[in-house]
Design a protein around this motif. Structure first.
Motif, PDB file in Angstrom:
ATOM      1  N   GLY A   9      40.397   3.858  26.398  1.00 41.49           N
ATOM      2  CA  GLY A   9      40.654   2.336  25.583  1.00 41.49           C
ATOM      3  C   GLY A   9      42.462   3.045  25.505  1.00 41.49           C
ATOM      4  O   GLY A   9      43.216   2.778  26.038  1.00 41.49           O
ATOM      5  N   TRP A  10      43.560   2.913  24.374  1.00 41.08           N
ATOM      6  CA  TRP A  10      44.731   1.754  23.991  1.00 41.08           C
ATOM      7  C   TRP A  10      45.636   3.213  22.900  1.00 41.08           C
ATOM      8  O   TRP A  10      44.374   3.377  22.763  1.00 41.08           O
ATOM      9  N   LYS A  11      46.058   2.957  23.069  1.00 43.29           N
ATOM     10  CA  LYS A  11      47.285   3.589  22.246  1.00 43.29           C
ATOM     11  C   LYS A  11      48.780   3.489  21.873  1.00 43.29           C
ATOM     12  O   LYS A  11      49.263   3.066  23.068  1.00 43.29           O
ATOM     13  N   ALA A  12      48.717   3.035  20.926  1.00 37.19           N
ATOM     14  CA  ALA A  12      50.319   1.995  20.622  1.00 37.19           C
ATOM     15  C   ALA A  12      50.977   2.901  19.409  1.00 37.19           C
ATOM     16  O   ALA A  12      50.391   3.601  18.488  1.00 37.19           O
ATOM     17  N   THR A  13      51.736   2.867  19.569  1.00 34.35           N
ATOM     18  CA  THR A  13      53.336   4.062  19.147  1.00 34.35           C
ATOM     19  C   THR A  13      54.963   2.746  18.683  1.00 34.35           C
ATOM     20  O   THR A  13      55.278   2.213  19.484  1.00 34.35           O
ATOM     21  N   PHE A  14      54.830   3.807  17.462  1.00 37.16           N
ATOM     22  CA  PHE A  14      56.632   3.378  17.302  1.00 37.16           C
ATOM     23  C   PHE A  14      57.100   3.923  16.336  1.00 37.16           C
ATOM     24  O   PHE A  14      56.788   4.454  15.701  1.00 37.16           O
ATOM     25  N   VAL A  15      58.622   4.260  16.324  1.00 33.35           N
ATOM     26  CA  VAL A  15      59.004   5.140  15.870  1.00 33.35           C
ATOM     27  C   VAL A  15      59.780   4.215  14.607  1.00 33.35           C
ATOM     28  O   VAL A  15      60.501   3.002  14.820  1.00 33.35           O
ATOM     29  N   GLU A  16      59.922   4.892  13.305  1.00 31.07           N
ATOM     30  CA  GLU A  16      60.910   3.451  12.357  1.00 31.07           C
ATOM     31  C   GLU A  16      62.021   4.864  11.804  1.00 31.07           C
ATOM     32  O   GLU A  16      61.562   6.087  11.384  1.00 31.07           O
ATOM     33  N   ALA A  17      62.995   4.877  11.673  1.00 33.30           N
ATOM     34  CA  ALA A  17      63.544   5.637  11.090  1.00 33.30           C
ATOM     35  C   ALA A  17      64.702   4.746   9.797  1.00 33.30           C
ATOM     36  O   ALA A  17      65.101   3.413  10.090  1.00 33.30           O
ATOM     37  N   THR A  18      64.554   5.337   8.983  1.00 35.31           N
ATOM     38  CA  THR A  18      65.697   5.567   7.397  1.00 35.31           C
ATOM     39  C   THR A  18      66.804   6.026   7.427  1.00 35.31           C
ATOM     40  O   THR A  18      66.669   7.456   7.536  1.00 35.31           O
ATOM     41  N   PHE A  19      67.791   5.665   7.238  1.00 37.09           N
ATOM     42  CA  PHE A  19      68.944   6.322   7.025  1.00 37.09           C
ATOM     43  C   PHE A  19      69.661   6.360   5.616  1.00 37.09           C
ATOM     44  O   PHE A  19      68.756   5.646   4.728  1.00 37.09           O
ATOM     45  N   ALA A  20      70.384   6.854   5.914  1.00 39.80           N
ATOM     46  CA  ALA A  20      70.366   7.336   4.013  1.00 39.80           C
ATOM     47  C   ALA A  20      71.213   6.448   3.741  1.00 39.80           C
ATOM     48  O   ALA A  20      71.008   6.762   2.178  1.00 39.80           O
ATOM     49  N   GLY A  22      70.311   3.037   3.557  1.00 43.16           N
ATOM     50  CA  GLY A  22      68.545   2.215   3.036  1.00 43.16           C
ATOM     51  C   GLY A  22      68.791   1.487   4.475  1.00 43.16           C
ATOM     52  O   GLY A  22      67.246   0.994   4.702  1.00 43.16           O
ATOM     53  N   PHE A  23      69.139   1.465   5.463  1.00 41.59           N
ATOM     54  CA  PHE A  23      69.338   0.980   6.976  1.00 41.59           C
ATOM     55  C   PHE A  23      67.478   1.310   7.174  1.00 41.59           C
ATOM     56  O   PHE A  23      67.933   3.075   8.033  1.00 41.59           O
ATOM     57  N   ILE A  24      67.000   0.518   7.673  1.00 44.82           N
ATOM     58  CA  ILE A  24      65.252   0.923   8.012  1.00 44.82           C
ATOM     59  C   ILE A  24      65.722   0.273   9.791  1.00 44.82           C
ATOM     60  O   ILE A  24      66.424  -1.123   9.639  1.00 44.82           O
ATOM     61  N   THR A  25      65.052   0.616  10.867  1.00 51.32           N
ATOM     62  CA  THR A  25      65.420   0.371  12.374  1.00 51.32           C
ATOM     63  C   THR A  25      63.785   0.611  12.917  1.00 51.32           C
ATOM     64  O   THR A  25      63.447   1.979  12.325  1.00 51.32           O
ATOM     65  N   THR A  26      63.228   0.375  13.951  1.00 50.97           N
ATOM     66  CA  THR A  26      62.386   0.379  14.963  1.00 50.97           C
ATOM     67  C   THR A  26      62.690   0.743  16.399  1.00 50.97           C
ATOM     68  O   THR A  26      63.121  -0.861  16.387  1.00 50.97           O
ATOM     69  N   THR A  27      61.796   0.752  16.731  1.00 54.56           N
ATOM     70  CA  THR A  27      61.623   1.024  17.824  1.00 54.56           C
ATOM     71  C   THR A  27      60.715  -0.259  18.385  1.00 54.56           C
ATOM     72  O   THR A  27      59.338  -0.695  17.554  1.00 54.56           O
ATOM     73  N   PRO A  28      60.856  -0.664  19.250  1.00 49.23           N
ATOM     74  CA  PRO A  28      59.737  -1.572  20.221  1.00 49.23           C
ATOM     75  C   PRO A  28      57.746  -1.093  20.274  1.00 49.23           C
ATOM     76  O   PRO A  28      58.308   0.139  20.502  1.00 49.23           O
ATOM     77  N   VAL A  29      56.743  -1.588  19.912  1.00 45.82           N
ATOM     78  CA  VAL A  29      55.848  -0.852  20.433  1.00 45.82           C
ATOM     79  C   VAL A  29      55.953  -0.916  21.498  1.00 45.82           C
ATOM     80  O   VAL A  29      55.758  -1.363  22.679  1.00 45.82           O
ATOM     81  N   GLN A  30      55.078  -0.103  21.819  1.00 44.66           N
ATOM     82  CA  GLN A  30      54.975   0.687  22.820  1.00 44.66           C
ATOM     83  C   GLN A  30      53.271   0.639  23.507  1.00 44.66           C
ATOM     84  O   GLN A  30      52.670   1.813  22.205  1.00 44.66           O
ATOM     85  N   VAL A  31      52.798  -0.122  24.216  1.00 42.01           N
ATOM     86  CA  VAL A  31      51.293   0.541  24.264  1.00 42.01           C
ATOM     87  C   VAL A  31      50.670   0.959  25.257  1.00 42.01           C
ATOM     88  O   VAL A  31      51.344   0.730  26.591  1.00 42.01           O
TER      89      VAL A  31
END
Length: 57
Positions: A9-20, A22-31
């Protein structure tokens, strides 16, 4: 961040970071793995089936 490919099968991951502030950012999804099937999977009626071109119009 290193992610291992699954045995099947496949596995998808990403990282989400929330800063103090309130700014939120994410990486692109990696499959993984980065190869895809060359034929459609068998239909599991009625829940799952691959649509043909004629079904999409």
């Amino acid at each position: 961040m290193l992610v291992d490919s699954p045995k099947s099968g496949w596995k998808a991951t990403f990282v989400e970071a929330t800063f103090a502030d309130g700014f939120i950012t994410t990486t692109p999804v990696q499959v993984l793995p980065e190869h895809y099937p060359t034929q459609a999977p068998p239909a599991i009626e009625p829940a799952c089936k691959t649509l043909s071109d004629k079904d999409q119009h």
